[in-house]
Enzyme design. Structure first.
Site, PDB file in Angstrom:
ATOM      1  N   ASP A  58       0.036  -7.678   1.835  1.00 27.67           N
ATOM      2  CA  ASP A  58       0.456  -6.275   1.793  1.00 27.67           C
ATOM      3  C   ASP A  58       1.982  -6.199   1.853  1.00 27.67           C
ATOM      4  O   ASP A  58       2.564  -5.852   2.877  1.00 27.67           O
ATOM      5  CB  ASP A  58      -0.195  -5.513   2.951  1.00 27.67           C
ATOM      6  CG  ASP A  58       0.037  -4.015   2.873  1.00 27.67           C
ATOM      7  OD1 ASP A  58       0.523  -3.542   1.826  1.00 27.67           O
ATOM      8  OD2 ASP A  58      -0.268  -3.327   3.866  1.00 27.67           O
ATOM      9  N   HIS A  89       0.819  -1.217   0.000  1.00 28.88           N
ATOM     10  CA  HIS A  89       0.000   0.000   0.000  1.00 28.88           C
ATOM     11  C   HIS A  89       0.854   1.270   0.000  1.00 28.88           C
ATOM     12  O   HIS A  89       0.313   2.371  -0.077  1.00 28.88           O
ATOM     13  CB  HIS A  89      -1.029  -0.014   1.142  1.00 28.88           C
ATOM     14  CG  HIS A  89      -0.499   0.296   2.492  1.00 28.88           C
ATOM     15  ND1 HIS A  89      -0.232  -0.676   3.429  1.00 28.88           N
ATOM     16  CD2 HIS A  89      -0.203   1.474   3.088  1.00 28.88           C
ATOM     17  CE1 HIS A  89       0.203  -0.096   4.540  1.00 28.88           C
ATOM     18  NE2 HIS A  89       0.230   1.205   4.359  1.00 28.88           N
ATOM     19  N   SER A 114       4.204   2.292   8.017  1.00 35.24           N
ATOM     20  CA  SER A 114       3.887   1.183   7.113  1.00 35.24           C
ATOM     21  C   SER A 114       5.112   0.685   6.357  1.00 35.24           C
ATOM     22  O   SER A 114       5.946   1.478   5.913  1.00 35.24           O
ATOM     23  CB  SER A 114       2.860   1.631   6.079  1.00 35.24           C
ATOM     24  OG  SER A 114       1.629   1.893   6.684  1.00 35.24           O
TER      25      SER A 114
END
EC number: 3.4.21.35
Length: 239
Positions: free
Chosen positions: A96, A41, A191
């Site tokens: 992810d 992402h 992230s």
């Protein structure tokens, strides 16, 4: 990182900073001199990578700066989740992860090192550490970004703790980690950064609740060992 502290300067030579133009967007991990592992992402059309960084606002002679020549998100990651939308029950953020090929190999130094991929699973109850330059304020509307890389200790928890806390799907390709008492967590901007357990890369920061650090609402990390073959094959197929 919520509830953490500045990492020791020389304790994270595999940590990458993933930029979009001049803004840091995500963390990452150097898994080969020419490849950084991060979250899918984090994808955008102009990723750049910095290695050997600690304080992003100091001129550090340890730093190495790269353009990204190729971005390879996991083929099963649902890219439509990146469009603005209201979160629906049972959304699935599985797979992810993404490999970024650097435009040239990193020079291996004291401050820039490769992190090997895991060979055995991490056990529930293990205390791990998450690292990142993400927000130190849990309110996503008012993120506060630190200069120095932050570290926080998080426990690997049973998946049920995450399943009970989130409406999105919790799957076997995710690790549930956090502090059930609250106050320690990863947050926006972390992230793609590593979750390190006993010196081994086991997770990549993926998703969680907003605000960050809420009691009984641990976050989810991509379970790296589930993707070891895909990572190795992708690097081998794109020399």
């Amino acid at each position: 990182v919520i509830g953490g502290q500045e990492c020791a300067r020389d304790s994270h030579p595999w940590q990458a900073a993933v930029y979009y133009y001049s803004d840091i967007k995500c963390g990452g991990v150097l898994v080969d001199p020419q490849w950084v592992l991060t979250a899918a992402h984090c994808i955008n059309d102009s990723n750049q990578v910095k290695l050997g960084r600690h304080n992003l606002f100091e001129d550090e002679d340890t730093a190495q700066h790269f353009l990204v020549s190729q971005s390879v998100p996991h083929p099963d990651f649902n890219m439509s989740l990146l469009e603005p939308h209201n979160v629906l029950p049972n959304e699935d953020y599985s797979h992810d992860l993404m490999l970024l090929r650097l435009n040239q190999p990193a020079q291996i130094t004291d401050s820039v090192q490769v992190m090997p991929l895991p060979t055995q699973e991490v056990q529930v109850g293990t205390t791990c550490r998450a690292l990142g330059w993400g927000s130190i304020d849990p309110d996503p509307a008012h993120p506060v970004f630190p200069d120095e890389l932050q570290c926080v200790g998080l426990e690997i928890l049973p998946s049920k703790n995450c399943d009970d806390a989130h409406i999105a799907n919790v799957t076997g390709t995710m690790l549930c980690a956090g502090d059930l008492a609250g106050g320690k967590d990863t947050c926006v901007g972390d992230s793609g950064g590593p979750l390190i357990c006993d010196g081994v890369l086991q997770g990549l920061t993926s998703w969680g609740d907003s605000p960050c650090g809420v009691a009984h609402s641990p976050s989810l990390y991509t379970k790296v060992i589930e993707y070891r073959e895909w990572i190795e094959r992708t690097m081998a197929d794109n020399p």
